[in-house]
Structure formats: C-alpha cells, structure tokens
Enzyme design. Structure first.
Site, PDB file in Angstrom:
ATOM      1  N   TRP A   1       0.857  -1.187   0.000  1.00  0.00           N
ATOM      2  CA  TRP A   1       0.000   0.000   0.000  1.00  0.00           C
ATOM      3  C   TRP A   1       0.894   1.239   0.000  1.00  0.00           C
ATOM      4  O   TRP A   1       1.850   1.285   0.769  1.00  0.00           O
ATOM      5  CB  TRP A   1      -0.897  -0.024   1.242  1.00  0.00           C
ATOM      6  CG  TRP A   1      -2.097   0.856   1.153  1.00  0.00           C
ATOM      7  CD1 TRP A   1      -2.125   2.209   1.289  1.00  0.00           C
ATOM      8  CD2 TRP A   1      -3.446   0.452   0.919  1.00  0.00           C
ATOM      9  NE1 TRP A   1      -3.402   2.673   1.166  1.00  0.00           N
ATOM     10  CE2 TRP A   1      -4.236   1.621   0.935  1.00  0.00           C
ATOM     11  CE3 TRP A   1      -4.071  -0.791   0.696  1.00  0.00           C
ATOM     12  CZ2 TRP A   1      -5.614   1.590   0.748  1.00  0.00           C
ATOM     13  CZ3 TRP A   1      -5.443  -0.813   0.516  1.00  0.00           C
ATOM     14  CH2 TRP A   1      -6.191   0.365   0.534  1.00  0.00           C
TER      15      TRP A   1
ATOM     16  N   SER B   1      -0.065  -2.152   5.556  1.00  0.00           N
ATOM     17  CA  SER B   1       0.676  -2.030   6.819  1.00  0.00           C
ATOM     18  C   SER B   1       0.087  -2.920   7.910  1.00  0.00           C
ATOM     19  O   SER B   1       0.806  -3.382   8.796  1.00  0.00           O
ATOM     20  CB  SER B   1       0.691  -0.569   7.285  1.00  0.00           C
ATOM     21  OG  SER B   1       1.457   0.201   6.391  1.00  0.00           O
TER      22      SER B   1
ATOM     23  N   CYS C   1       3.524   2.641   5.078  1.00  0.00           N
ATOM     24  CA  CYS C   1       3.164   4.058   5.027  1.00  0.00           C
ATOM     25  C   CYS C   1       1.647   4.158   5.140  1.00  0.00           C
ATOM     26  O   CYS C   1       0.938   3.678   4.263  1.00  0.00           O
ATOM     27  CB  CYS C   1       3.654   4.666   3.709  1.00  0.00           C
ATOM     28  SG  CYS C   1       3.047   6.338   3.452  1.00  0.00           S
ATOM     29  N   VAL C   2       1.191   4.750   6.227  1.00  0.00           N
ATOM     30  CA  VAL C   2      -0.245   4.929   6.427  1.00  0.00           C
ATOM     31  C   VAL C   2      -0.543   6.419   6.313  1.00  0.00           C
ATOM     32  O   VAL C   2       0.040   7.237   7.036  1.00  0.00           O
ATOM     33  CB  VAL C   2      -0.711   4.400   7.797  1.00  0.00           C
ATOM     34  CG1 VAL C   2      -2.231   4.279   7.813  1.00  0.00           C
ATOM     35  CG2 VAL C   2      -0.073   3.053   8.122  1.00  0.00           C
TER      36      VAL C   2
ATOM     37  N   THR D   1     -11.526   8.746   6.969  1.00  0.00           N
ATOM     38  CA  THR D   1     -12.182   7.814   7.879  1.00  0.00           C
ATOM     39  C   THR D   1     -11.306   7.482   9.089  1.00  0.00           C
ATOM     40  O   THR D   1     -10.136   7.853   9.150  1.00  0.00           O
ATOM     41  CB  THR D   1     -12.506   6.495   7.156  1.00  0.00           C
ATOM     42  OG1 THR D   1     -11.283   5.810   6.911  1.00  0.00           O
ATOM     43  CG2 THR D   1     -13.228   6.749   5.852  1.00  0.00           C
TER      44      THR D   1
ATOM     45  N   HIS E   1     -10.214   4.663   9.611  1.00  0.00           N
ATOM     46  CA  HIS E   1      -9.360   3.547   9.222  1.00  0.00           C
ATOM     47  C   HIS E   1      -7.900   3.813   9.581  1.00  0.00           C
ATOM     48  O   HIS E   1      -7.177   2.924  10.014  1.00  0.00           O
ATOM     49  CB  HIS E   1      -9.479   3.325   7.697  1.00  0.00           C
ATOM     50  CG  HIS E   1      -9.616   1.895   7.320  1.00  0.00           C
ATOM     51  ND1 HIS E   1     -10.791   1.352   6.846  1.00  0.00           N
ATOM     52  CD2 HIS E   1      -8.743   0.877   7.354  1.00  0.00           C
ATOM     53  CE1 HIS E   1     -10.622   0.077   6.607  1.00  0.00           C
ATOM     54  NE2 HIS E   1      -9.384  -0.241   6.906  1.00  0.00           N
TER      55      HIS E   1
ATOM     56  N   PHE F   1      10.456  -0.624  13.596  1.00  0.00           N
ATOM     57  CA  PHE F   1       9.235   0.069  13.174  1.00  0.00           C
ATOM     58  C   PHE F   1       9.580   1.107  12.103  1.00  0.00           C
ATOM     59  O   PHE F   1       9.941   2.243  12.416  1.00  0.00           O
ATOM     60  CB  PHE F   1       8.600   0.734  14.394  1.00  0.00           C
ATOM     61  CG  PHE F   1       7.245   1.325  14.145  1.00  0.00           C
ATOM     62  CD1 PHE F   1       6.116   0.528  14.112  1.00  0.00           C
ATOM     63  CD2 PHE F   1       7.094   2.692  13.961  1.00  0.00           C
ATOM     64  CE1 PHE F   1       4.862   1.069  13.897  1.00  0.00           C
ATOM     65  CE2 PHE F   1       5.834   3.252  13.743  1.00  0.00           C
ATOM     66  CZ  PHE F   1       4.725   2.438  13.718  1.00  0.00           C
TER      67      PHE F   1
ATOM     68  N   ARG G   1       9.664  12.228   3.672  1.00  0.00           N
ATOM     69  CA  ARG G   1      10.337  11.295   4.593  1.00  0.00           C
ATOM     70  C   ARG G   1      10.790  10.001   3.910  1.00  0.00           C
ATOM     71  O   ARG G   1      11.224   9.060   4.559  1.00  0.00           O
ATOM     72  CB  ARG G   1       9.391  10.973   5.762  1.00  0.00           C
ATOM     73  CG  ARG G   1       9.182  12.161   6.675  1.00  0.00           C
ATOM     74  CD  ARG G   1       7.917  12.073   7.481  1.00  0.00           C
ATOM     75  NE  ARG G   1       7.777  13.226   8.373  1.00  0.00           N
ATOM     76  CZ  ARG G   1       7.360  14.434   7.981  1.00  0.00           C
ATOM     77  NH1 ARG G   1       7.026  14.649   6.708  1.00  0.00           N
ATOM     78  NH2 ARG G   1       7.281  15.419   8.845  1.00  0.00           N
TER      79      ARG G   1
HETATM   80  C1  DLZ Z   1      -7.404  -0.112   3.987  1.00  0.00           C
HETATM   81  C2  DLZ Z   1      -6.175   0.711   4.059  1.00  0.00           C
HETATM   82  C3  DLZ Z   1      -6.260   2.122   4.057  1.00  0.00           C
HETATM   83  C4  DLZ Z   1      -7.555   2.869   3.985  1.00  0.00           C
HETATM   84  N1  DLZ Z   1      -5.161   2.893   4.071  1.00  0.00           N
HETATM   85  C5  DLZ Z   1      -3.945   2.285   4.149  1.00  0.00           C
HETATM   86  C6  DLZ Z   1      -2.762   3.066   4.204  1.00  0.00           C
HETATM   87  O1  DLZ Z   1      -2.754   4.301   4.141  1.00  0.00           O
HETATM   88  N2  DLZ Z   1      -1.565   2.405   4.302  1.00  0.00           N
HETATM   89  C7  DLZ Z   1      -1.483   1.032   4.365  1.00  0.00           C
HETATM   90  O2  DLZ Z   1      -0.376   0.504   4.474  1.00  0.00           O
HETATM   91  N3  DLZ Z   1      -2.603   0.281   4.282  1.00  0.00           N
HETATM   92  C8  DLZ Z   1      -3.809   0.857   4.169  1.00  0.00           C
HETATM   93  N4  DLZ Z   1      -4.933   0.097   4.105  1.00  0.00           N
HETATM   94  C9  DLZ Z   1      -4.797  -1.384   4.012  1.00  0.00           C
HETATM   95  C10 DLZ Z   1      -4.631  -2.076   5.364  1.00  0.00           C
HETATM   96  O3  DLZ Z   1      -3.301  -1.938   5.852  1.00  0.00           O
HETATM   97  C11 DLZ Z   1      -4.905  -3.600   5.192  1.00  0.00           C
HETATM   98  O4  DLZ Z   1      -4.137  -4.092   4.129  1.00  0.00           O
HETATM   99  C12 DLZ Z   1      -6.376  -3.882   4.930  1.00  0.00           C
HETATM  100  O5  DLZ Z   1      -7.187  -3.298   5.918  1.00  0.00           O
HETATM  101  C13 DLZ Z   1      -6.636  -5.421   4.909  1.00  0.00           C
HETATM  102  O6  DLZ Z   1      -6.320  -6.021   6.176  1.00  0.00           O
END
Ligand code: DLZ
Length: 165
Positions: free
Chosen positions: A31, A65, A89-90, A95, A97, A122, A136
C-alpha cells in the site's frame, strides 16, 4: 520539528557497527508502494553500505501495513535472521481507518518485540498526506528507510554483544 532536529539520515557512518555478519529480513507493505519502495531502497542500500551481504537480505511483501505484523512474525519463525525491518506508510484519510491501522501495526510490532528474541524495527510512516510521506522517503526529511536500517544494525549488534559477553 522533532524530525528536523533528529534526522537520523544524517548520522555519522563511523559510529555504526559492521553489518557483515548479520542477516536481515525486510517486510514491505504494498500500500502506497511509491513511498514504501523508496524506503525499501533506502534501507537496502544502507545495509549494504555497512557491510551486509546481498544474499543475507531477505525482502518480502505484504498487502498493507496492517499485515506487517503477521508478515514479520512468519518470517521470524521460518528464517534465521538477526533483525526484521517493517516498512509501511499509512496516510490519513477521511475515515477512522487510519487510526485503526496505525494502532494495529504499532501494537503488533511492539508485541513481536516482546515475544521474540530478535528485534523488529518500526519503519512505518504515519502522515497526514502523501507530500509529508515523500518528504520522509528520500525528501527534505531524509529517508526513514535508511534510519530503520541503521536501527536494525545497531539492534542486531546489541543482541550479539549481550549474548557473547
Ligand atoms: C485499507 C487501508 C487504508 C484505507 N489505508 C492504508 C494506508 O494508508 N496504508 C497502508 O499501508 N494500508 C492501508 N490500508 C490497508 C490495510 O493496511 C490492510 O491491508 C487492509 O485493511 C486489509 O487487512
């Protein structure tokens, strides 16, 4: 501010232990792959720069992640490695989430460090937007992949030092 003052990408290479005896696992979230790919390259090149052998760096991918915890645990149970770097990377969206994923992966990696005898690093960016993430991942705030690799080398060295003393 804290990142600007503590940009470990500007570390002194002379103070890093030699990594030639160590094996490393790297788990990478797909992701936001344009970010995690840059962090992976930073981590890999930093490990190599400090002596790690290419054949002793094992890279695996997971979908997001949230899956880093399982990916790292499964690697720890099936490969003989001295440290595992988790790269993700989130990016904050509209939301909740974001909060759930950040909380899940943070607690997950913390638990791995508690339950296993190797260090889990981490290397997860948690940013408000993609611009902050790029900054970053090789931008003006350095590359957090480099920093994760330096931490992995230091922790692998720490583990070896304690065992051998
Ligand atoms: C679903 C999701 C969302 C909305 N955003 C991210 C993100 O910014 N970064 C990331 O690494 N993963 C994201 N995911 C996917 C979740 O990590 C995961 O793969 C799903 O919820 C399935 O378990």
């Amino acid at each position: 501010m804290a990142t600007a003052l503590k940009n470990l990408s500007e570390y002194d290479p002379a103070n890093i232990p030699d990594a030639s005896d160590f094996k490393f696992g790297i788990i990478v979230s797909e992701w936001n792959h344009e970010i995690t790919g840059a962090m992976l390259e930073g981590a890999r090149s930093t490990l190599l720069k400090h002596g790690a052998k290419p054949e002793n760096i094992f890279v695996y991918y997971v979908p997001g992640s949230f899956e880093l915890t399982y990916g790292a645990q499964w690697l720890a149970e099936n490969r003989n490695v001295d440290a595992i770097i988790c790269i993700g990377c989130v990016i904050q969206g509209e939301t909740r989430h974001f909060d759930y994923i950040c909380q899940g992966v943070t607690q997950g990696i913390t638990q791995l460090n508690v339950n296993y005898s190797i260090p889990f690093i981490f290397g997860v960016l948690t940013t408000q937007n993609i611009q902050q993430a790029f900054e970053r991942a090789g931008g003006k705030h350095g590359n957090k992949g480099d920093e994760a690799a330096v931490t992995a080398i230091k922790m692998a060295h720490y583990r070896k030092m304690v065992i051998e003393e």
